[in-house]
Design a protein around this motif. Sequence first.
Motif, PDB file in Angstrom:
ATOM      1  N   ARG A   8       4.493   0.692   0.023  1.00  8.68           N
ATOM      2  CA  ARG A   8       5.337   1.232   1.096  1.00  8.68           C
ATOM      3  C   ARG A   8       6.674   0.486   1.179  1.00  8.68           C
ATOM      4  O   ARG A   8       7.744   1.099   1.272  1.00  8.68           O
ATOM      5  CB  ARG A   8       4.593   1.121   2.435  1.00  8.68           C
ATOM      6  N   ILE A   9       6.605  -0.833   1.092  1.00  7.01           N
ATOM      7  CA  ILE A   9       7.836  -1.625   1.214  1.00  7.01           C
ATOM      8  C   ILE A   9       8.685  -1.500  -0.051  1.00  7.01           C
ATOM      9  O   ILE A   9       9.918  -1.498   0.014  1.00  7.01           O
ATOM     10  CB  ILE A   9       7.487  -3.080   1.581  1.00  7.01           C
ATOM     11  N   HIS A  10       8.050  -1.340  -1.206  1.00  7.46           N
ATOM     12  CA  HIS A  10       8.819  -1.054  -2.424  1.00  7.46           C
ATOM     13  C   HIS A  10       9.592   0.256  -2.269  1.00  7.46           C
ATOM     14  O   HIS A  10      10.778   0.327  -2.629  1.00  7.46           O
ATOM     15  CB  HIS A  10       7.885  -0.969  -3.635  1.00  7.46           C
ATOM     16  N   ALA A  12      14.927   2.926  -1.376  1.00  6.79           N
ATOM     17  CA  ALA A  12      15.800   3.816  -0.592  1.00  6.79           C
ATOM     18  C   ALA A  12      16.938   3.071   0.088  1.00  6.79           C
ATOM     19  O   ALA A  12      17.952   3.675   0.461  1.00  6.79           O
ATOM     20  CB  ALA A  12      14.968   4.554   0.460  1.00  6.79           C
ATOM     21  N   ALA A  13      16.798   1.759   0.263  1.00  5.53           N
ATOM     22  CA  ALA A  13      17.793   0.972   1.005  1.00  5.53           C
ATOM     23  C   ALA A  13      18.998   0.639   0.132  1.00  5.53           C
ATOM     24  O   ALA A  13      18.862   0.413  -1.070  1.00  5.53           O
ATOM     25  CB  ALA A  13      17.153  -0.312   1.513  1.00  5.53           C
ATOM     26  N   ALA A  56      17.973  -8.925  -6.717  1.00  2.54           N
ATOM     27  CA  ALA A  56      19.272  -8.918  -7.393  1.00  2.54           C
ATOM     28  C   ALA A  56      19.118  -8.676  -8.892  1.00  2.54           C
ATOM     29  O   ALA A  56      19.929  -7.986  -9.504  1.00  2.54           O
ATOM     30  CB  ALA A  56      19.999 -10.241  -7.137  1.00  2.54           C
ATOM     31  N   HIS A  57      18.065  -9.241  -9.492  1.00  4.80           N
ATOM     32  CA  HIS A  57      17.838  -9.043 -10.930  1.00  4.80           C
ATOM     33  C   HIS A  57      17.419  -7.603 -11.222  1.00  4.80           C
ATOM     34  O   HIS A  57      17.950  -6.972 -12.153  1.00  4.80           O
ATOM     35  CB  HIS A  57      16.764 -10.006 -11.432  1.00  4.80           C
ATOM     36  N   ALA A  58      16.464  -7.084 -10.456  1.00  8.61           N
ATOM     37  CA  ALA A  58      15.873  -5.781 -10.772  1.00  8.61           C
ATOM     38  C   ALA A  58      16.701  -4.607 -10.256  1.00  8.61           C
ATOM     39  O   ALA A  58      16.652  -3.518 -10.814  1.00  8.61           O
ATOM     40  CB  ALA A  58      14.460  -5.700 -10.185  1.00  8.61           C
ATOM     41  N   MET A  59      17.469  -4.848  -9.188  1.00 10.42           N
ATOM     42  CA  MET A  59      18.213  -3.770  -8.529  1.00 10.42           C
ATOM     43  C   MET A  59      19.640  -4.249  -8.223  1.00 10.42           C
ATOM     44  O   MET A  59      20.005  -4.467  -7.071  1.00 10.42           O
ATOM     45  CB  MET A  59      17.508  -3.364  -7.225  1.00 10.42           C
ATOM     46  N   PRO A  60      20.440  -4.448  -9.254  1.00  8.00           N
ATOM     47  CA  PRO A  60      21.761  -5.049  -9.060  1.00  8.00           C
ATOM     48  C   PRO A  60      22.712  -4.201  -8.215  1.00  8.00           C
ATOM     49  O   PRO A  60      23.766  -4.705  -7.791  1.00  8.00           O
ATOM     50  CB  PRO A  60      22.288  -5.233 -10.492  1.00  8.00           C
ATOM     51  N   ASP A  61      22.365  -2.936  -7.964  1.00 11.53           N
ATOM     52  CA  ASP A  61      23.224  -2.092  -7.143  1.00 11.53           C
ATOM     53  C   ASP A  61      23.022  -2.340  -5.643  1.00 11.53           C
ATOM     54  O   ASP A  61      23.809  -1.843  -4.834  1.00 11.53           O
ATOM     55  CB  ASP A  61      22.942  -0.612  -7.443  1.00 11.53           C
ATOM     56  N   LYS A  62      22.005  -3.085  -5.253  1.00 13.04           N
ATOM     57  CA  LYS A  62      21.743  -3.332  -3.835  1.00 13.04           C
ATOM     58  C   LYS A  62      22.699  -4.388  -3.284  1.00 13.04           C
ATOM     59  O   LYS A  62      23.066  -5.332  -3.985  1.00 13.04           O
ATOM     60  CB  LYS A  62      20.304  -3.821  -3.617  1.00 13.04           C
ATOM     61  N   LYS A  63      23.033  -4.216  -2.018  1.00  8.98           N
ATOM     62  CA  LYS A  63      23.856  -5.217  -1.321  1.00  8.98           C
ATOM     63  C   LYS A  63      22.902  -6.150  -0.565  1.00  8.98           C
ATOM     64  O   LYS A  63      22.299  -5.755   0.430  1.00  8.98           O
ATOM     65  CB  LYS A  63      24.827  -4.527  -0.359  1.00  8.98           C
ATOM     66  N   GLU A  98       6.853  -8.221   9.328  1.00 12.03           N
ATOM     67  CA  GLU A  98       7.049  -7.234   8.267  1.00 12.03           C
ATOM     68  C   GLU A  98       8.456  -6.645   8.289  1.00 12.03           C
ATOM     69  O   GLU A  98       9.147  -6.675   9.300  1.00 12.03           O
ATOM     70  CB  GLU A  98       5.988  -6.149   8.302  1.00 12.03           C
ATOM     71  N   PRO A  99       8.910  -6.125   7.137  1.00 14.30           N
ATOM     72  CA  PRO A  99      10.274  -5.610   7.028  1.00 14.30           C
ATOM     73  C   PRO A  99      10.516  -4.403   7.928  1.00 14.30           C
ATOM     74  O   PRO A  99       9.600  -3.635   8.224  1.00 14.30           O
ATOM     75  CB  PRO A  99      10.382  -5.222   5.549  1.00 14.30           C
ATOM     76  N   TYR A 100      11.774  -4.251   8.341  1.00 14.69           N
ATOM     77  CA  TYR A 100      12.170  -3.115   9.181  1.00 14.69           C
ATOM     78  C   TYR A 100      13.666  -2.868   8.991  1.00 14.69           C
ATOM     79  O   TYR A 100      14.388  -3.720   8.455  1.00 14.69           O
ATOM     80  CB  TYR A 100      11.859  -3.404  10.659  1.00 14.69           C
ATOM     81  N   ALA A 101      14.128  -1.711   9.431  1.00 15.11           N
ATOM     82  CA  ALA A 101      15.564  -1.386   9.393  1.00 15.11           C
ATOM     83  C   ALA A 101      16.172  -1.690  10.753  1.00 15.11           C
ATOM     84  O   ALA A 101      15.526  -1.506  11.781  1.00 15.11           O
ATOM     85  CB  ALA A 101      15.749   0.090   9.060  1.00 15.11           C
TER      86      ALA A 101
END
Length: 360
Positions: free
Chosen positions: A122-124, A129-130, A150-157, A204-207
């Motif tokens: 779920r968190i993946h 999507a983030a 950062a390594h796997a998803m370099p487009d994320k901020k 747990e993570p949240y927006a």
Amino acid sequence: MSKRIAIVGGGYIGVQLAKSLDEHADVTLIEPRSHLVHTPAMIRAVVDPSLTDRALIPYDRLLKNGKVLRARAGGVDANGVTLENGQRVEADYIVVATGSSNATPFKPVGDDIEGLREANQRIHDQLMAARSIGIVGAGAVGTELAGEIAHAMPDKKITLISDTDRLFPTMPEKLGIALVGKLRDMGVNLILGKRAENLQSMTEPYAGSLTLSDGSEHEFDLIFPVLGSRASSELIEVLPDTQMSTANRVKVDPWLRLSSLPNVFAAGDVSDAGDGMTIVAASRQQPWLKSTLKALMAGKTLEEVKPYKPWGPKAPILVPLGPKRGSSFLGLFTAGDWVTRKMKGEDLFLKKYYKLLNQG
């Protein structure tokens, strides 16, 4: 007649100690989970869920002579352990190594391994999507998580937030400086010396948005609260003459005893023995416990055994930033990408723990 040893908790110390004493004593390992949750790999599994099953290692082949009881301990006394179902495990020596809790999805809630798998997926999906990610807490888990994303998803901020002015402030300054440089090179924004004031969840993570101690506001598609572990000490904090330390840990004497019960020891995250709450602590406590318990079984008194000597400020730490980069402090020097990659980053100790648990 073989001495009986009950070990409560199947974390890193529990499994190593149980296996090391399996041929020397009647060992019972008491653990409510079906699998060892290998936390370093669970961090990477947030970006690569295919790793989740590898990070969960079954206990079923650990012992050849002793037994692993899948149960939760309800009480400890001088003569053994009472399980929550009322069953008794009589023991001559008891080692409590109940570990610690951490935020989802790095450790399960209670013994819910299937729930951990679902939370990881779920968190993946939320991470995929983030676009903007905030990580609150820059200890080992938070820093490694920033590097993995950062390594796997370099487009994320990615923004890593810490209330300390530098990374790993108890370690030599060179380590923190090296990690800051590498994280920035990987595109991670660091906010140091600022505290998050309004976390909606610690578990747990949240927006949502974060207000920092300087009054600044920051919006994130996903916020990971990673503010350190809390020891799972409920079982032993009620024992006679037990004193609590920080992070729910219990104070211990020079022989890792936590109370006026002379045959009850505490180890790992739950024990404030002068070591950090890291896997490294196990690498010194477990061999000491093994040799100490063997000496006691041979008829020595505890006072004849050398007291435990913690790592102290020389404790090594390995901090991979994904599978290729990272920095480590190895007691005498600070090492860079190649050493960190070879020692931890590539494999995350998975081969070691699969071998330890006899899983091939």
